[in-house]
Design an enzyme around this catalytic site. Structure first.
Site, PDB file in Angstrom:
ATOM      1  N   LEU A 171       0.858  -1.175   0.000  1.00 58.85           N
ATOM      2  CA  LEU A 171       0.000   0.000   0.000  1.00 58.85           C
ATOM      3  C   LEU A 171       0.898   1.230   0.000  1.00 58.85           C
ATOM      4  O   LEU A 171       1.961   1.220   0.622  1.00 58.85           O
ATOM      5  CB  LEU A 171      -0.902   0.031   1.245  1.00 58.85           C
ATOM      6  CG  LEU A 171      -1.938  -1.084   1.402  1.00 58.85           C
ATOM      7  CD1 LEU A 171      -2.680  -0.924   2.727  1.00 58.85           C
ATOM      8  CD2 LEU A 171      -2.925  -1.097   0.245  1.00 58.85           C
ATOM      9  N   ASP A 172       0.472   2.285  -0.684  1.00 59.86           N
ATOM     10  CA  ASP A 172       1.228   3.529  -0.652  1.00 59.86           C
ATOM     11  C   ASP A 172       1.382   4.008   0.786  1.00 59.86           C
ATOM     12  O   ASP A 172       0.572   3.682   1.663  1.00 59.86           O
ATOM     13  CB  ASP A 172       0.512   4.615  -1.455  1.00 59.86           C
ATOM     14  CG  ASP A 172       0.481   4.323  -2.942  1.00 59.86           C
ATOM     15  OD1 ASP A 172       1.281   3.495  -3.400  1.00 59.86           O
ATOM     16  OD2 ASP A 172      -0.358   4.927  -3.635  1.00 59.86           O
ATOM     17  N   ARG A 173       2.408   4.803   1.035  1.00 60.09           N
ATOM     18  CA  ARG A 173       2.688   5.311   2.376  1.00 60.09           C
ATOM     19  C   ARG A 173       1.436   5.898   3.031  1.00 60.09           C
ATOM     20  O   ARG A 173       1.136   5.613   4.194  1.00 60.09           O
ATOM     21  CB  ARG A 173       3.771   6.396   2.303  1.00 60.09           C
ATOM     22  CG  ARG A 173       4.082   7.046   3.655  1.00 60.09           C
ATOM     23  CD  ARG A 173       4.832   8.363   3.483  1.00 60.09           C
ATOM     24  NE  ARG A 173       6.146   8.175   2.915  1.00 60.09           N
ATOM     25  CZ  ARG A 173       7.272   8.128   3.626  1.00 60.09           C
ATOM     26  NH1 ARG A 173       7.232   8.252   4.943  1.00 60.09           N
ATOM     27  NH2 ARG A 173       8.429   7.978   3.034  1.00 60.09           N
ATOM     28  N   ARG A 192      -5.395   6.138  -7.746  1.00 56.37           N
ATOM     29  CA  ARG A 192      -5.094   7.577  -7.778  1.00 56.37           C
ATOM     30  C   ARG A 192      -5.009   8.085  -9.217  1.00 56.37           C
ATOM     31  O   ARG A 192      -5.534   9.151  -9.554  1.00 56.37           O
ATOM     32  CB  ARG A 192      -3.789   7.830  -7.030  1.00 56.37           C
ATOM     33  CG  ARG A 192      -3.838   7.414  -5.563  1.00 56.37           C
ATOM     34  CD  ARG A 192      -2.457   7.351  -4.924  1.00 56.37           C
ATOM     35  NE  ARG A 192      -1.842   8.667  -4.846  1.00 56.37           N
ATOM     36  CZ  ARG A 192      -0.579   8.859  -4.470  1.00 56.37           C
ATOM     37  NH1 ARG A 192       0.200   7.811  -4.182  1.00 56.37           N
ATOM     38  NH2 ARG A 192      -0.093  10.086  -4.394  1.00 56.37           N
TER      39      ARG A 192
END
Length: 323
Positions: free
Chosen positions: A141-143, A248
């Protein structure tokens, strides 16, 4: 962690920076791209910012090769919100701001550090390389994306789970707040390949360099009109592929990037990170192959951001979609 190696110096031939440097150093282009993105490459004393930089030939290249995290990454005693755990895997509700695994230049505060503080993780082939120290990691998962993430606890579990993600035997459901011009009143599937942005190498884009297929189903749950043709939409996102930054990028492609996303949209005073949460994950258990259904509760910052916009919280936002 090992220290920095001595800087390397090369004299360039004509061509693209990443191609020339990969040839001179004997490294892969992806590894070289990481060096450039991290600011570790200088051309004639200036930090290079683009892998595609055209060289005339004769330029002096300096490379400070970053350290590669290895098995000495330190365990850290960090509280974790554990959703499920047995002898084969652990599922965690990752908080926003936590990176999944160590990488060059970052070796503390990651999910892997926290997990090593409570267990041993498998060191299968490929666990340690130019992209970082990734024991047990099968997806990321992205930060600033919160929510469900699964980590394997054995080599066998890692192999089975990695294959499940690759074969699309998993089902991922995200909750997001999208802000912009997209006016949605029914589900829509975005089928748009995603590749690396040709100039801004930290970004992905529809099309881009070496695009790969990407599909995401977006289901609007509630919409607020903010005037001047702008809306804010609480949306369920179900990615059918697993490309970097996929949700995104696809929302930005629709004209409504995530609320609070400074990369594909803009920051917001309503939430301190992009409004994306991995809410549900279904995958086969690596031992029994029986479906394992995981749910990470909606985080307060995302809920409060929506309510502060004047919207009501729809019941379907707390209900998993039909399988």
């Amino acid at each position: 962690m090992i220290g920095l190696a001595a800087p390397l110096q090369f004299t360039a031939g004509p061509g693209r920076l990443d191609v020339i440097l990969a040839t001179l150093s004997g490294s892969s282009r992806s590894q070289v791209a990481g060096w450039i993105a991290g600011g570790f490459v200088q051309v004639e004393g200036q930090v290079a910012t683009r892998s595609s930089l055209k060289l005339r030939g004769g330029e002096v290249l300096h490379v400070q090769i970053p350290p590669v995290p290895d098995a000495t990454v330190a365990p850290e005693q960090v509280p974790l919100d554990v959703l499920f755990e047995d002898d084969h895997l652990i599922a965690v509700n990752k908080p926003p701001g936590m990176v999944t695994h160590p990488a060059p230049g970052l070796n503390t505060g990651t999910l892997v550090n926290a997990l090593l503080g409570r267990m041993k993780l498998p060191e299968q082939i490929g666990f340690d390389g130019p992209d970082g120290y990734r024991p047990g990691i099968v997806h990321r998962l992205d930060r600033d994306t919160s929510g469900v993430i699964v980590v394997a606890k054995t080599v066998g579990a890692h192999a089975r789970l990695a294959n499940a993600f690759k074969a699309r035997e998993t089902a991922k459901v995200y909750l997001a707040i999208a802000a912009g011009s997209w006016r949605a009143d029914q589900p829509v599937t975005v089928d748009a390949p995603i590749g690396r942005h040709p100039v801004q190498r930290q970004r992905m884009t529809v099309g881009g360099a070496q695009p790969r297929e990407a599909q995401t189903l977006f289901t609007p749950l509630a919409t607020i009109s903010t005037g001047h043709g702008r809306t804010v939409t609480l949306v369920r996102a179900q990615p059918r592929t697993g490309r970097t930054h996929q949700i995104r990028v696809h929302l930005a492609h629709l004209g409504s990037p995530l609320l609070g996303d400074p990369v594909y949209g803009r920051s917001s005073t309503l939430i301190a990170r992009h409004a994306l949460h991995a809410q549900y994950l279904t995958l086969p258990h690596p031992l029994t192959d029986h479906p394992l259904h995981l749910n990470a509760p909606v985080p307060e910052d995302l809920l409060n951001a929506w309510l502060s916009l004047g919207g009501h919280w729809p019941a379907q936002a707390e209900t998993p979609p039909p399988s």
